[in-house]
Each structure stands twice: as C-alpha cells, then as structure tokens.
Write an enzyme that holds these catalytic residues in place. Sequence first.
Site, PDB file in Angstrom:
ATOM      1  N   GLN A  35      48.298  46.385  30.216  1.00  0.00           N
ATOM      2  CA  GLN A  35      47.369  46.620  31.318  1.00  0.00           C
ATOM      3  C   GLN A  35      46.500  45.397  31.583  1.00  0.00           C
ATOM      4  OE1 GLN A  35      45.218  50.273  30.566  1.00  0.00           O
ATOM      5  NE2 GLN A  35      47.092  51.359  30.049  1.00  0.00           N
ATOM      6  N   CYS A  36      47.105  44.229  31.543  1.00  0.00           N
ATOM      7  CA  CYS A  36      46.406  42.958  31.680  1.00  0.00           C
ATOM      8  C   CYS A  36      46.833  42.297  32.995  1.00  0.00           C
ATOM      9  CB  CYS A  36      46.782  42.069  30.486  1.00  0.00           C
ATOM     10  SG  CYS A  36      46.137  40.395  30.522  1.00  0.00           S
ATOM     11  N   GLY A  37      45.977  41.461  33.523  1.00  0.00           N
ATOM     12  CA  GLY A  37      46.344  40.708  34.716  1.00  0.00           C
ATOM     13  C   GLY A  37      47.540  39.800  34.484  1.00  0.00           C
ATOM     14  N   THR A  39      50.117  40.707  32.549  1.00  0.00           N
ATOM     15  CA  THR A  39      51.261  41.545  32.170  1.00  0.00           C
ATOM     16  C   THR A  39      52.546  41.187  32.919  1.00  0.00           C
ATOM     17  OG1 THR A  39      49.800  43.343  31.477  1.00  0.00           O
ATOM     18  CG2 THR A  39      52.077  43.932  31.964  1.00  0.00           C
TER      19      THR A  39
END
Length: 160
Positions: A35-37, A39
């Site tokens: 759930q990371c920018g 990803t």
Amino acid sequence: MSSLSDFSATSIDGKPIDLSSYDGKVVLVVNTASQCGFTPQYQGLQELYDTYGEQGFEVLGFPCDQFGNQEPGAEDEIAAFCERKFNVTFPMFSKIEVNGDNAHPLYQWLKDQQSGLLGREGIKWNFTKFLIGRDGSVIDRFAPTTKPSKISKDIEKALA
C-alpha cells in the site's frame, strides 16, 4: 557474516530458506509494501526478473510494515496481492523489520555494507534496493525512488 550466503530467511509460505541457495547469482534484495506509492515498482521488479532470470539473476522481496503501516496484511494476503496485481513470480519472504532492534540480520548486514544518503545507515522507506554480486557481496544500494528499469545496466555489469 560477510556474504549473502551467511543468512537465512523464511519464505512467504513459512518455509526456512538458506540464502546460500543463491550462491553464484546476482541478487536484488528489496523491502516491499502493498500500500505504498512505490508499490507499482513490483511490475518493474518482475520485468527485471523476467529479463535476467535465466542469466542467473534473482529478486528477493521482503515485505515490511515499518513505514506508514503500508504492509498491514498477513503473508497469505501479501502473496495473493503480489500475484493477482503484478503477477509476481520472484521469491517473496515473510514480513520483517528492516530498522531498529528487531531488524532482520540480513538487513543489519546490508545497511552495514552500504549506507544510504549522506552516510545514513537506516532504511529510509519501502522499496530500498540492494544489488548483490555473484560472490555474495553488496555492490550498490538504490533509493526507493530509483525505478527498477534504471538498475538494468548495473545488473548487466554484475552478470557479465
């Protein structure tokens, strides 16, 4: 400990893996999050794996929830997400910590071998990448903002 082969880790499906099984290969170790920018870098990592895998290249993904709670899921959820969303086929491992007192020994060693920006030892964010040569030693460290495609030339040089 002085090389990748001195470590072990647990696969995402709970099996112990002796990292000496990657001896003689060029390896990219990456701390990941779903759930990371960053990803979408899973896609680029998979492309590197597809391109160079038959030449002796491996990507090892280590999920980590230490940055903004961006990897909250259990291992089975992480594995399903990676396969469903990005068709990840490279080895994934169980969730670990990369900083602090409970940092996985592999990451303690990686940080010792290649400090970050301005000598900063800690991992700054998800998708920090470490390139390891065929001899098991760390070649370079890449920031989370470094897209996997930008590492191609370094991988090719290490594979040569």
